[in-house]
Scaffold this active site. Structure first.
Site, PDB file in Angstrom:
ATOM      1  CG  HIS A   1      -2.142  -0.881   1.011  1.00 50.94           C
ATOM      2  ND1 HIS A   1      -3.430  -0.460   1.273  1.00 50.94           N
ATOM      3  CD2 HIS A   1      -2.263  -2.153   0.562  1.00 50.94           C
ATOM      4  CE1 HIS A   1      -4.284  -1.432   0.998  1.00 50.94           C
ATOM      5  NE2 HIS A   1      -3.595  -2.475   0.577  1.00 50.94           N
TER       6      HIS A   1
ATOM      7  CG  HIS B   1      -4.207 -12.079  -1.620  1.00 51.63           C
ATOM      8  ND1 HIS B   1      -5.282 -11.746  -2.417  1.00 51.63           N
ATOM      9  CD2 HIS B   1      -3.621 -10.905  -1.279  1.00 51.63           C
ATOM     10  CE1 HIS B   1      -5.344 -10.423  -2.538  1.00 51.63           C
ATOM     11  NE2 HIS B   1      -4.347  -9.895  -1.862  1.00 51.63           N
TER      12      HIS B   1
END
Length: 323
Positions: free
Chosen positions: A65, A192
């Site tokens: 991010h 993930h």
């Protein structure tokens, strides 16, 4: 928390920063000015992960991010001020975590080598070291020399960060704007394999996919039924594993989950809707080269929009710009 490791309009605006000055990053940048820096980061991060096994997913997501907004400049660490809402307060970032680990590492480095080691490099190293704890050796090389940015805007985070509900075309555009390709998209989505996602993010997928009270047909029906036992239609806070049964182990099992149509987010499932990306998924499983591929892709990500030389600054406190 599993990272939602997820702009053509912004290519013009951000294109100059997407390449950055990555060629000025180097191995052991701190060798002369703070020779113990990288070892200190590893020791502190490993100690934190030893007592909290959920940290690798959190620190990896924090790095992602950070890099996707203004480049890898630690802008995601800055706190909002009375007049400016910072990135960390943007909706996609409100579930970010691991800031306290970065603060701890920064405090130790400021004590040992004041004003030498950037917060941006700490984020990059902490992401690598947290994931590497499981293997007790570094999984990829991190070149250093990044400097810290002076600007952090929630509005940019809202626009730049890939979202869990994004389709394949949107994801490809967003990655391309950062000089990352389809392979990078598929490989970095493999992050993930660790962490969790919130029910609030997938509730439409489970209960109202097309606005008719239906479930996303691309989601394995048995797995969808299980997820409904974990997430009610109004639940926003409960978390579920992104890679069921393997959410604390960094490995290639995410792609097994994906092939079984159990990817938690639409941004996962959409990787199988394109021929090229689907072949990359198969290759990562068949060849067993996920770790090598991940190291290469995250290194490219870590080069996005870096500040080097005299650009930016070396913050003394990662949460605030130097005054």
């Amino acid at each position: 928390m599993k990272a939602t490791f997820l702009l053509l309009a912004c290519v013009v605006l951000l294109g100059l920063s997407s390449g950055g000055q990555a060629d000025e990053l180097k191995k052991h940048f701190y060798k002369k000015m703070c020779p113990q820096a990288e070892q200190m980061v590893q020791d502190l991060v490993w100690a934190s992960v030893e007592s909290n096994s959920t940290l690798p997913a959190k620190l990896l997501r924090l790095f992602f991010h950070d890099c996707f907004v203004r480049g890898c400049d630690a802008s995601v660490l800055l706190d909002s001020t009375a007049n400016i809402s910072a990135e960390k307060d943007a909706i996609p970032n409100r579930s970010l975590a691991g800031f306290e680990v970065i603060d701890q590492v920064k405090a130790a480095l400021e004590k040992a080598c004041p004003g030498r080691v950037s917060c941006a490099d700490i984020v990059a190293l902490a992401a690598r070291d947290s994931v590497s704890f499981q293997f007790q050796k570094p999984l990829w090389e991190v070149k250093t020399g990044r400097r810290d940015g002076n600007v952090s805007l929630a509005s940019e985070a809202l626009f730049d960060i890939p979202l869990p509900g994004a389709n394949f075309t949107r994801l490809v555009q967003q990655f391309a704007s950062k000089n990352l390709d389809v392979e990078d998209l598929v490989v970095l989505s493999g992050a993930h394999t660790i962490g969790v996602g919130h029910c609030g993010i997938i509730r439409n997928r489970l209960y109202n996919f097309t606005g008719k009270g239906d479930t996303d047909p691309s989601l394995n029906a048995t797995h969808a039924a299980f997820l409904k036992t974990q997430c009610s239609p109004t639940d926003r806070t409960t978390t579920v594993e992104m890679d069921p049964g393997s959410s604390l182990s960094f490995d290639d099992h995410y792609y097994v989950t994906l092939k079984q149509k159990e990817g938690l987010f639409q941004s996962d499932a959409t990787l199988l809707t394109d021929g090229k990306s689907s072949k990359i998924v198969d290759k990562l499983l068949d060849d067993g080269d996920f770790f090598d591929a991940f190291g290469k892709s995250i290194t490219r990500m870590g080069n996005i929009g870096v500040l080097t030389g005299t650009d930016g600054q070396i913050r003394s406190n990662c949460r605030a710009v130097n005054r």
